[in-house]
Design a protein around this motif. Structure first.
Motif, PDB file in Angstrom:
ATOM      1  N   LYS A  48       0.673  -1.329   0.044  1.00 33.69           N
ATOM      2  CA  LYS A  48       0.167  -0.054  -0.135  1.00 33.69           C
ATOM      3  C   LYS A  48       1.067   1.221   0.103  1.00 33.69           C
ATOM      4  O   LYS A  48       2.039   1.122   0.515  1.00 33.69           O
ATOM      5  CB  LYS A  48      -0.928   0.091   1.268  1.00 33.69           C
ATOM      6  CG  LYS A  48      -1.754  -1.241   1.353  1.00 33.69           C
ATOM      7  CD  LYS A  48      -3.055  -0.760   0.760  1.00 33.69           C
ATOM      8  CE  LYS A  48      -3.945  -1.915   0.164  1.00 33.69           C
ATOM      9  NZ  LYS A  48      -4.267  -2.823   1.339  1.00 33.69           N
ATOM     10  N   ARG A  50       2.644   4.773   1.102  1.00 36.48           N
ATOM     11  CA  ARG A  50       3.060   5.155   2.610  1.00 36.48           C
ATOM     12  C   ARG A  50       3.390   6.573   2.350  1.00 36.48           C
ATOM     13  O   ARG A  50       4.291   6.998   1.388  1.00 36.48           O
ATOM     14  CB  ARG A  50       4.359   4.387   3.085  1.00 36.48           C
ATOM     15  CG  ARG A  50       3.949   2.923   3.561  1.00 36.48           C
ATOM     16  CD  ARG A  50       5.074   1.972   3.898  1.00 36.48           C
ATOM     17  NE  ARG A  50       6.093   2.949   4.838  1.00 36.48           N
ATOM     18  CZ  ARG A  50       5.646   2.623   6.297  1.00 36.48           C
ATOM     19  NH1 ARG A  50       5.218   1.773   6.802  1.00 36.48           N
ATOM     20  NH2 ARG A  50       6.690   3.199   7.079  1.00 36.48           N
ATOM     21  N   GLY A  75       3.236   2.748  -3.721  1.00 39.97           N
ATOM     22  CA  GLY A  75       2.443   1.521  -3.482  1.00 39.97           C
ATOM     23  C   GLY A  75       2.758   0.688  -5.020  1.00 39.97           C
ATOM     24  O   GLY A  75       3.247   1.265  -5.718  1.00 39.97           O
ATOM     25  N   THR A  77       1.357  -1.409  -7.028  1.00 42.79           N
ATOM     26  CA  THR A  77       0.692  -1.051  -8.325  1.00 42.79           C
ATOM     27  C   THR A  77       1.193   0.117  -9.199  1.00 42.79           C
ATOM     28  O   THR A  77       1.268   0.025 -10.131  1.00 42.79           O
ATOM     29  CB  THR A  77      -0.759  -1.012  -7.952  1.00 42.79           C
ATOM     30  OG1 THR A  77      -1.343  -2.005  -6.971  1.00 42.79           O
ATOM     31  CG2 THR A  77      -1.539  -1.084  -9.141  1.00 42.79           C
ATOM     32  N   ASP A 103       4.561  -9.582   4.201  1.00 44.59           N
ATOM     33  CA  ASP A 103       4.410  -8.459   2.961  1.00 44.59           C
ATOM     34  C   ASP A 103       5.404  -8.789   1.968  1.00 44.59           C
ATOM     35  O   ASP A 103       4.985  -8.509   0.858  1.00 44.59           O
ATOM     36  CB  ASP A 103       4.599  -7.119   3.630  1.00 44.59           C
ATOM     37  CG  ASP A 103       3.484  -6.437   4.443  1.00 44.59           C
ATOM     38  OD1 ASP A 103       2.399  -7.356   4.598  1.00 44.59           O
ATOM     39  OD2 ASP A 103       3.452  -5.229   4.717  1.00 44.59           O
TER      40      ASP A 103
END
Ligand code: DHB
Length: 307
Positions: A48, A50, A75, A77, A103
């Motif tokens: 995700k 940050r 992130g 993606t 993760d």
């Protein structure tokens, strides 16, 4: 020619940005790719986005830098999307850094499933996530991570390592890494943790973690040379080495390559000078090689002599 290969990638020039420098946004990565850099490394991605630690979290000093960024990034993606739409034919090294092994595994599973077949760098050495130890200093954790990763990951993978200081540490880490089809190691990450103090204000120069953070730049060059040399003497020859730490001139790069580096990365000096640094480094290294009568990097790579 000053070209070099890592995995299936050809770097026409052996200088790349170190992960975390000039590489958080598409605009910055485009600037690296449009410079004379041999390729680009992405800011270490987490699953995700940050925002990272509070500011000030980076400071330059005369001899280098200190940072406690805390993995600010857009992130995974975002970086996969950037790579997919990139128009420039230079290698892109996708850096990932979970805040836990779980993760890391989730990120690598996503990359394994994606169309991306380029280099990926698993950062085992972020010193700046509050409350999290560096995996790179926990040898059982490195072994467990490698076992878990290579149970499913089949694409070219490198690991970014923290600096080691005891010769036994090189033996222990090499013994683990030599059991896996690792494409490369990248050594060294910043030297964590240091503390830079401002005598005028009688305070630490960065805010997070009471001022403690990773040290880079000229301070760390001998540590980088030692780590590259020590790992080149211990790792399987098919595991390549990216040498990082204290490179601000072509001569610095020459020394790292002499110790066994395949290519080199530039962090603090890139932060200070901007992407124009790559043209200067290319020409300084080329001129030094001409002066010494070398035609390619392999003429001197790893050939450091004892005194
Ligand atoms: C950060 C710093 C590092 O030296 C590193 O390896 C990864 C992340 C950071 O604070 O963002």
């Amino acid at each position: 020619s000053i070209s070099a290969r890592i995995g299936n990638e050809t770097f026409e020039h052996p200088f790349v940005n170190a992960a975390g420098v000039f590489d958080e946004t598409k605009q910055e990565m485009n600037q690296i790719l449009n410079s004379e850099a041999g390729g680009v490394t992405t800011k270490s991605a987490t699953l995700k986005p940050r925002t990272g630690n509070s500011k000030p979290r980076y400071a330059n000093t005369e001899l280098g830098s200190i940072n406690s960024m805390g993995l600010p990034n857009q992130g995974l993606t975002y970086y996969l999307d950037y790579i997919e739409h990139n128009q420039i034919d230079k290698p892109i090294d996708l850096s990932i850094s979970g805040t836990s092994i779980g993760d890391d595994i989730a990120a690598l599973k996503a990359i394994q499933k994606s169309n991306f077949n380029g280099l990926c760098e698993l950062n085992l050495s972020c010193p700046n996530v509050v409350g999290k130890p560096q995996i790179g200093y926990d040898f059982a954790a490195i072994a467990a991570a490698m076992k878990a990763v290579f149970s499913f990951y089949t694409k070219p993978l490198g690991v970014k390592l923290p600096p080691y200081f005891d010769l036994q540490q090189y033996d222990a880490v090499s013994k683990i890494l030599n059991q896996y089809p690792l494409t490369y190691i990248n050594t060294i990450n910043s030297v964590g943790n240091g503390l830079v103090v401002d005598a005028d204000t009688e305070s630490a120069v960065i805010k997070p973690k009471g001022g403690f953070g990773g040290i880079g730049g000229t301070y760390v060059k001998p540590i980088a040379l030692a780590n590259v040399r020590a790992f080149r003497q211990r790792l399987n020859p098919d595991i390549k080495i990216i040498g990082t730490g204290g490179v601000s001139t072509g001569k610095d790069a020459f020394e790292l390559i002499l110790c066994g580096a395949d290519i080199v990365e530039v962090g603090t000096a890139l932060q200070k000078e901007g992407p124009e640094i790559f043209a200067r480094l290319d020409s300084e290294l080329t001129n030094l090689m001409i002066h010494k009568g070398y035609h390619q990097l392999s003429d001197f790579r790893g050939k450091l002599r004892d005194n």
